[in-house]
Motif scaffolding. Structure first.
Motif, mmCIF file in Angstrom:
data_model
loop_
_atom_site.group_PDB
_atom_site.id
_atom_site.type_symbol
_atom_site.label_atom_id
_atom_site.label_comp_id
_atom_site.label_asym_id
_atom_site.label_seq_id
_atom_site.Cartn_x
_atom_site.Cartn_y
_atom_site.Cartn_z
ATOM 1 N N ILE A 290 0.816 -1.322 0.131
ATOM 2 C CA ILE A 290 -0.018 -0.048 -0.042
ATOM 3 C C ILE A 290 0.905 1.143 0.016
ATOM 4 O O ILE A 290 1.853 1.312 0.804
ATOM 5 C CB ILE A 290 -0.855 0.149 1.191
ATOM 6 C CG1 ILE A 290 -1.732 -1.150 1.384
ATOM 7 C CG2 ILE A 290 -1.502 1.244 0.987
ATOM 8 C CD1 ILE A 290 -2.668 -1.534 2.509
ATOM 9 N N VAL A 291 0.619 2.240 -1.000
ATOM 10 C CA VAL A 291 1.221 3.353 -0.718
ATOM 11 C C VAL A 291 0.335 4.483 -0.970
ATOM 12 O O VAL A 291 -0.784 4.654 -1.501
ATOM 13 C CB VAL A 291 1.967 3.764 -2.225
ATOM 14 C CG1 VAL A 291 2.562 5.100 -2.253
ATOM 15 C CG2 VAL A 291 2.926 2.656 -2.507
ATOM 16 N N GLU A 292 0.375 5.365 0.335
ATOM 17 C CA GLU A 292 -0.517 6.656 0.417
ATOM 18 C C GLU A 292 0.765 7.803 0.206
ATOM 19 O O GLU A 292 1.486 7.950 0.699
ATOM 20 C CB GLU A 292 -0.864 6.913 2.128
ATOM 21 C CG GLU A 292 -1.643 5.461 2.360
ATOM 22 C CD GLU A 292 -2.030 5.689 3.960
ATOM 23 O OE1 GLU A 292 -1.439 6.207 4.795
ATOM 24 O OE2 GLU A 292 -3.135 5.096 4.162
ATOM 25 N N ILE A 293 0.113 8.644 -0.874
ATOM 26 C CA ILE A 293 0.834 9.849 -1.364
ATOM 27 C C ILE A 293 0.158 10.827 -1.202
ATOM 28 O O ILE A 293 -1.101 11.109 -1.349
ATOM 29 C CB ILE A 293 0.915 9.624 -2.981
ATOM 30 C CG1 ILE A 293 1.664 8.537 -3.249
ATOM 31 C CG2 ILE A 293 1.911 10.941 -3.365
ATOM 32 C CD1 ILE A 293 1.726 8.280 -4.816
ATOM 33 N N THR B 74 4.008 5.908 3.475
ATOM 34 C CA THR B 74 3.301 7.046 3.403
ATOM 35 C C THR B 74 4.362 8.028 2.430
ATOM 36 O O THR B 74 5.517 8.218 3.233
ATOM 37 C CB THR B 74 2.781 7.933 4.415
ATOM 38 O OG1 THR B 74 1.728 7.054 5.090
ATOM 39 C CG2 THR B 74 2.289 9.084 4.016
ATOM 40 N N ILE B 75 4.091 8.774 1.537
ATOM 41 C CA ILE B 75 5.013 9.792 0.860
ATOM 42 C C ILE B 75 4.206 10.995 1.041
ATOM 43 O O ILE B 75 3.217 11.356 0.601
ATOM 44 C CB ILE B 75 5.101 9.460 -0.519
ATOM 45 C CG1 ILE B 75 5.731 8.011 -0.819
ATOM 46 C CG2 ILE B 75 6.101 10.803 -1.316
ATOM 47 C CD1 ILE B 75 5.853 7.707 -2.267
ATOM 48 N N ASN C 54 6.211 16.718 0.082
ATOM 49 C CA ASN C 54 7.468 17.198 -0.540
ATOM 50 C C ASN C 54 8.219 15.772 -0.721
ATOM 51 O O ASN C 54 9.496 16.084 -1.222
ATOM 52 C CB ASN C 54 8.159 17.890 0.657
ATOM 53 C CG ASN C 54 7.611 19.485 0.952
ATOM 54 O OD1 ASN C 54 6.785 19.781 0.002
ATOM 55 N ND2 ASN C 54 7.761 20.173 1.800
ATOM 56 N N GLY C 55 7.786 14.827 -0.676
ATOM 57 C CA GLY C 55 8.450 13.496 -1.055
ATOM 58 C C GLY C 55 9.111 12.734 -0.048
ATOM 59 O O GLY C 55 9.729 11.868 -0.446
ATOM 60 N N ASN C 56 9.000 13.122 1.132
ATOM 61 C CA ASN C 56 9.486 12.271 2.172
ATOM 62 C C ASN C 56 8.806 10.992 2.545
ATOM 63 O O ASN C 56 7.508 11.051 2.708
ATOM 64 C CB ASN C 56 9.720 13.205 3.566
ATOM 65 C CG ASN C 56 10.573 14.259 3.225
ATOM 66 O OD1 ASN C 56 11.810 14.172 3.144
ATOM 67 N ND2 ASN C 56 10.215 15.450 3.571
ATOM 68 N N VAL C 57 9.667 9.910 2.777
ATOM 69 C CA VAL C 57 8.774 8.736 3.060
ATOM 70 C C VAL C 57 8.910 8.471 4.319
ATOM 71 O O VAL C 57 9.847 8.458 5.134
ATOM 72 C CB VAL C 57 9.771 7.620 2.114
ATOM 73 C CG1 VAL C 57 9.178 6.330 2.570
ATOM 74 C CG2 VAL C 57 9.693 7.492 0.812
ATOM 75 N N LEU C 58 7.703 7.969 4.886
ATOM 76 C CA LEU C 58 7.393 7.690 6.209
ATOM 77 C C LEU C 58 6.822 6.191 6.328
ATOM 78 O O LEU C 58 6.078 5.852 5.403
ATOM 79 C CB LEU C 58 6.141 8.581 6.830
ATOM 80 C CG LEU C 58 6.515 10.122 6.758
ATOM 81 C CD1 LEU C 58 5.304 10.904 7.343
ATOM 82 C CD2 LEU C 58 7.815 10.459 7.614
ATOM 83 N N SER D 237 -3.653 5.414 -2.501
ATOM 84 C CA SER D 237 -4.576 6.520 -2.007
ATOM 85 C C SER D 237 -3.806 7.584 -1.983
ATOM 86 O O SER D 237 -2.542 7.768 -2.283
ATOM 87 C CB SER D 237 -5.330 5.994 -0.733
ATOM 88 O OG SER D 237 -4.322 5.765 0.050
ATOM 89 N N HIS D 238 -4.434 8.827 -1.760
ATOM 90 C CA HIS D 238 -4.069 10.017 -1.900
ATOM 91 C C HIS D 238 -3.983 11.102 -0.734
ATOM 92 O O HIS D 238 -4.269 12.314 -0.783
ATOM 93 C CB HIS D 238 -4.357 10.855 -3.063
ATOM 94 C CG HIS D 238 -4.039 10.068 -4.243
ATOM 95 N ND1 HIS D 238 -5.093 8.955 -5.083
ATOM 96 C CD2 HIS D 238 -3.114 10.029 -5.392
ATOM 97 C CE1 HIS D 238 -4.629 8.360 -6.187
ATOM 98 N NE2 HIS D 238 -3.360 8.860 -6.262
ATOM 99 N N GLU D 239 -4.117 10.576 0.496
ATOM 100 C CA GLU D 239 -4.011 11.384 1.648
ATOM 101 C C GLU D 239 -2.895 11.013 2.903
ATOM 102 O O GLU D 239 -2.152 10.152 2.492
ATOM 103 C CB GLU D 239 -5.320 11.060 2.168
ATOM 104 C CG GLU D 239 -5.496 9.692 3.230
ATOM 105 C CD GLU D 239 -5.185 8.448 2.312
ATOM 106 O OE1 GLU D 239 -4.672 7.588 2.756
ATOM 107 O OE2 GLU D 239 -5.696 8.294 1.096
ATOM 108 N N PHE D 240 -2.792 12.032 3.661
ATOM 109 C CA PHE D 240 -2.018 11.836 4.847
ATOM 110 C C PHE D 240 -2.969 12.347 5.819
ATOM 111 O O PHE D 240 -3.617 11.781 6.708
ATOM 112 C CB PHE D 240 -0.704 12.451 4.731
ATOM 113 C CG PHE D 240 0.242 12.169 5.693
ATOM 114 C CD1 PHE D 240 0.305 11.236 6.614
ATOM 115 C CD2 PHE D 240 1.317 13.210 6.023
ATOM 116 C CE1 PHE D 240 0.672 11.010 7.997
ATOM 117 C CE2 PHE D 240 2.031 13.101 7.251
ATOM 118 C CZ PHE D 240 2.135 11.951 8.002
#
Length: 256
Positions: free
Chosen positions: A7-10, A178-179, A182-186, A58-61
């Motif tokens: 799963i990738v959340e951007i 999670t990205i 600004n592109g930082n990976v969490l 998905s596209h949230e944080f």
């Protein structure tokens, strides 16, 4: 290479038009603000395409994705370059008109996961739901804020959820990342203050970030319940457990 994330959340934008009691936005500001450009978003998708990623996106944080002015284009680009992924929209849907819904549906949103938050009396979708086709209705999940699995967001909101979990494994970093805008990976969506940035996807290839020794150590430590080693994790009350068939679920109860 370790097993790839599923799963990738951007985070395409930091803005949200609500400030719910159970969200850090109620009293804190995001470390990163603004919107991700379509160009930068495309750089991330290109990396995922190189990895032949076929999981969920998905596209949230902590923002509302539908507020991004180019969200429809973002959906189209994702489906074009990653046709096998499942695109999920997590939204408060307060800005989701019939026209916008149909457009996003046609562009490739596979599931609309909508939460009716505190203070929202009626969502637009409740007015036009009966006008939708049966196929469209099947991709919509509407839930109340009362149905949410509320946590203290990595210790950010101390008055939410149950007790802090000590020495209990957490598998979120095993399958999700999670990205930020600004592109930082969490390694976890609970890390509101970004205490554990693993690298920047615009500076280092995502696969290298994922396989960096520091990131591997974090996943290994949390797999063994060593939450106290990480600032966000040591105060977190989220329980994320793995069933024998490797499906993931959340619970407020400590597993037996």
């Amino acid at each position: 290479m370790e097993d790839l994330f599923k799963i990738v959340e951007i985070e395409i934008n930091s803005q949200c038009n609500l400030a719910c009691d159970y969200c850090p936005n109620r009293e804190f500001e995001r470390k990163e603000k603004g919107e991700m450009s379509l160009e930068n978003y495309g750089l991330i998708i290109d990396q995922l395409a190189e990895l032949r990623f076929e999981g969920r996106i998905s596209h949230e944080f902590y923002g509302e994705p539908t507020l991004h002015p180019q969200f429809p284009e973002i959906v189209s680009l994702t489906k074009k370059k990653l046709p096998k992924v499942k695109i999920e929209l997590y939204s408060n849907a307060t800005k989701l008109s019939l026209e916008k819904f149909q457009d996003l549906y046609e562009r490739g949103i596979d599931e609309f996961i909508i939460t009716k938050h505190i203070g929202v009396k009626k969502l637009p979708i409740e007015s036009f739901y009966d006008e939708l086709t049966e196929a469209q209705k099947k991709v919509i999940k509407i839930k109340s804020h009362e149905d949410l699995h509320k946590t203290n967001r990595g210790g950010t909101l101390r008055d939410i959820g149950g007790d802090v979990q000590h020495l209990l494994p957490c598998y979120i970093p095993e399958f999700l990342l999670t990205i930020t805008v600004n592109g930082n990976v969490l390694p976890c969506f609970e890390d509101f203050f970004q205490n554990h940035e693993m690298g920047n996807v615009f500076k280092t290839p995502l696969v290298e970030i994922w396989n960096h020794p520091e990131y591997k150590k974090l996943r290994r430590d949390l797999r063994h319940g060593l939450r106290h080693l990480y600032d966000t994790c040591k105060n977190c009350n989220r329980v994320q457990t793995k069933t024998p068939d490797h499906e993931y679920f959340t619970s407020t109860r400590k597993p037996d």
